[in-house]
Write a protein that holds these residues in place. Sequence first.
Motif, PDB file in Angstrom:
ATOM      1  N   LEU A  44       0.832  -1.265  -0.060  1.00 59.32           N
ATOM      2  CA  LEU A  44      -0.075  -0.003  -0.113  1.00 59.32           C
ATOM      3  C   LEU A  44       0.894   1.234  -0.014  1.00 59.32           C
ATOM      4  O   LEU A  44       0.363   2.211  -0.335  1.00 59.32           O
ATOM      5  CB  LEU A  44      -0.888   0.116   1.232  1.00 59.32           C
ATOM      6  N   ARG A  45       2.097   1.130   0.170  1.00 56.13           N
ATOM      7  CA  ARG A  45       2.843   2.301   0.309  1.00 56.13           C
ATOM      8  C   ARG A  45       3.070   2.903  -1.083  1.00 56.13           C
ATOM      9  O   ARG A  45       3.487   2.057  -1.793  1.00 56.13           O
ATOM     10  CB  ARG A  45       4.223   2.060   1.119  1.00 56.13           C
ATOM     11  N   GLY A  46       2.797   4.005  -1.103  1.00 52.62           N
ATOM     12  CA  GLY A  46       2.985   4.713  -2.676  1.00 52.62           C
ATOM     13  C   GLY A  46       1.840   4.633  -3.125  1.00 52.62           C
ATOM     14  O   GLY A  46       1.758   5.513  -4.419  1.00 52.62           O
ATOM     15  N   GLY A  47       0.852   4.064  -2.896  1.00 49.68           N
ATOM     16  CA  GLY A  47      -0.572   4.129  -3.321  1.00 49.68           C
ATOM     17  C   GLY A  47      -1.289   5.415  -2.843  1.00 49.68           C
ATOM     18  O   GLY A  47      -1.039   6.046  -1.738  1.00 49.68           O
ATOM     19  N   ARG A  48      -2.418   6.011  -3.770  1.00 48.66           N
ATOM     20  CA  ARG A  48      -2.938   7.124  -3.475  1.00 48.66           C
ATOM     21  C   ARG A  48      -4.434   6.655  -3.068  1.00 48.66           C
ATOM     22  O   ARG A  48      -4.923   7.003  -2.021  1.00 48.66           O
ATOM     23  CB  ARG A  48      -3.171   8.023  -4.588  1.00 48.66           C
ATOM     24  N   TYR A  49      -4.830   5.628  -3.479  1.00 49.34           N
ATOM     25  CA  TYR A  49      -6.140   4.925  -3.037  1.00 49.34           C
ATOM     26  C   TYR A  49      -5.989   3.573  -3.192  1.00 49.34           C
ATOM     27  O   TYR A  49      -5.492   2.711  -4.317  1.00 49.34           O
ATOM     28  CB  TYR A  49      -7.261   5.449  -4.119  1.00 49.34           C
ATOM     29  N   LEU A  50      -6.774   2.817  -2.470  1.00 53.72           N
ATOM     30  CA  LEU A  50      -7.253   1.308  -2.459  1.00 53.72           C
ATOM     31  C   LEU A  50      -8.429   1.333  -3.143  1.00 53.72           C
ATOM     32  O   LEU A  50      -9.551   1.710  -2.618  1.00 53.72           O
ATOM     33  CB  LEU A  50      -7.011   0.587  -1.032  1.00 53.72           C
ATOM     34  N   GLY A  51      -8.512   0.639  -4.323  1.00 52.72           N
ATOM     35  CA  GLY A  51      -9.974   0.289  -4.956  1.00 52.72           C
ATOM     36  C   GLY A  51     -10.352  -0.763  -4.887  1.00 52.72           C
ATOM     37  O   GLY A  51      -9.751  -1.782  -4.499  1.00 52.72           O
ATOM     38  N   LEU A  52     -11.480  -1.091  -4.986  1.00 46.70           N
ATOM     39  CA  LEU A  52     -12.237  -2.459  -5.104  1.00 46.70           C
ATOM     40  C   LEU A  52     -13.171  -2.656  -6.181  1.00 46.70           C
ATOM     41  O   LEU A  52     -14.230  -1.522  -6.075  1.00 46.70           O
ATOM     42  CB  LEU A  52     -12.837  -2.803  -3.545  1.00 46.70           C
ATOM     43  N   LEU A  53     -12.973  -3.459  -7.318  1.00 51.08           N
ATOM     44  CA  LEU A  53     -13.820  -3.613  -8.059  1.00 51.08           C
ATOM     45  C   LEU A  53     -14.919  -4.752  -7.838  1.00 51.08           C
ATOM     46  O   LEU A  53     -14.170  -5.895  -7.649  1.00 51.08           O
ATOM     47  CB  LEU A  53     -13.173  -3.544  -9.385  1.00 51.08           C
ATOM     48  N   ASP A  91      -3.551   7.165   3.194  1.00 50.40           N
ATOM     49  CA  ASP A  91      -2.709   8.314   3.890  1.00 50.40           C
ATOM     50  C   ASP A  91      -1.387   7.824   4.135  1.00 50.40           C
ATOM     51  O   ASP A  91      -1.123   6.527   4.664  1.00 50.40           O
ATOM     52  CB  ASP A  91      -3.357   8.529   5.418  1.00 50.40           C
ATOM     53  N   PRO A  92      -0.328   8.432   3.469  1.00 51.14           N
ATOM     54  CA  PRO A  92       1.117   8.192   3.335  1.00 51.14           C
ATOM     55  C   PRO A  92       1.703   7.629   4.715  1.00 51.14           C
ATOM     56  O   PRO A  92       2.493   6.872   5.070  1.00 51.14           O
ATOM     57  CB  PRO A  92       1.903   9.147   2.888  1.00 51.14           C
ATOM     58  N   ALA A  93       1.391   8.664   6.021  1.00 48.86           N
ATOM     59  CA  ALA A  93       1.898   8.408   7.141  1.00 48.86           C
ATOM     60  C   ALA A  93       1.168   7.000   7.898  1.00 48.86           C
ATOM     61  O   ALA A  93       2.007   6.384   8.499  1.00 48.86           O
ATOM     62  CB  ALA A  93       1.616   9.477   8.157  1.00 48.86           C
ATOM     63  N   SER A  94      -0.028   6.594   7.525  1.00 47.07           N
ATOM     64  CA  SER A  94      -0.596   5.432   8.177  1.00 47.07           C
ATOM     65  C   SER A  94      -0.006   4.273   7.234  1.00 47.07           C
ATOM     66  O   SER A  94       0.191   3.401   7.704  1.00 47.07           O
ATOM     67  CB  SER A  94      -2.211   5.398   7.718  1.00 47.07           C
ATOM     68  N   ALA A  95       0.379   4.565   5.917  1.00 49.11           N
ATOM     69  CA  ALA A  95       0.976   3.375   5.317  1.00 49.11           C
ATOM     70  C   ALA A  95       2.578   3.051   5.879  1.00 49.11           C
ATOM     71  O   ALA A  95       2.613   1.731   5.642  1.00 49.11           O
ATOM     72  CB  ALA A  95       0.831   3.586   3.920  1.00 49.11           C
ATOM     73  N   GLU A  96       2.975   4.092   6.298  1.00 43.22           N
ATOM     74  CA  GLU A  96       4.439   3.625   6.703  1.00 43.22           C
ATOM     75  C   GLU A  96       4.340   3.134   8.245  1.00 43.22           C
ATOM     76  O   GLU A  96       5.092   2.371   8.686  1.00 43.22           O
ATOM     77  CB  GLU A  96       5.231   5.037   6.765  1.00 43.22           C
ATOM     78  N   ARG A  97       3.282   3.626   8.955  1.00 40.11           N
ATOM     79  CA  ARG A  97       3.302   3.497  10.347  1.00 40.11           C
ATOM     80  C   ARG A  97       2.762   1.996  10.903  1.00 40.11           C
ATOM     81  O   ARG A  97       2.960   1.539  11.868  1.00 40.11           O
ATOM     82  CB  ARG A  97       2.635   4.472  11.142  1.00 40.11           C
ATOM     83  N   ASN A  98       1.950   1.586   9.899  1.00 32.74           N
ATOM     84  CA  ASN A  98       0.908   0.277  10.300  1.00 32.74           C
ATOM     85  C   ASN A  98       1.640  -0.908  10.620  1.00 32.74           C
ATOM     86  O   ASN A  98       2.753  -1.036   9.911  1.00 32.74           O
ATOM     87  CB  ASN A  98      -0.240   0.364   9.400  1.00 32.74           C
TER      88      ASN A  98
END
Length: 184
Positions: free
Chosen positions: A92-101, A150-157
């Motif tokens: 998820l790091r570096g992504g802007r959105y998580l999509g679901l089709l 959120d980039p901070a959440s993607a790094e911290r989780n």
Amino acid sequence: MTETEQATPGQAPERPLAAEVARFTTMLAETPELSGLVGHRDLADGLWLSTDPNSSAALSCTPTEAGFRLSLEGGDSARWVTLGCRLRPEVLRGGRYLGLLVRGASDGFLSCRPCLRWFWPEGGFQDVFSSEYVISPGGGFERLAYMPIDPASAERNKGAELNLFFQGDRFSVEFRDIEPLLMT
């Protein structure tokens, strides 16, 4: 741009969520028949169905020719009813959105809301819901929903999940395709 658009000419596209897509694809092809499920049930490694165990909500799951049928009875008694998938946080790091089709067909009204759940190193979690619901009045449907990353959440989780939270007392839907997408 989505994960499938990141390829260089002449190369196969990079699929950051390939393992997650494979889990859903396997589930669509090899769904075990379940009836009256209350509580948590793993369907495959990192893929599950879950209902509030202190409710009378009961999920049933049946393989079909095109995918699998998921049905719910007594959903109004539950705090949650969900289909969930573990995500690899580093993807998820570096992504802007998580999509679901989501593609399928419902026998009547269907409403569910995708959610990205972050797990924190110090304990606890945070849910990030899509502003869009996956809704079908009945019949065939194809819906795309997305959650901001959120980039901070993607790094911290220390972990992440994708959950589809279902609403309503009852539904019956045939899922033909469920595909998580990383949007950059």
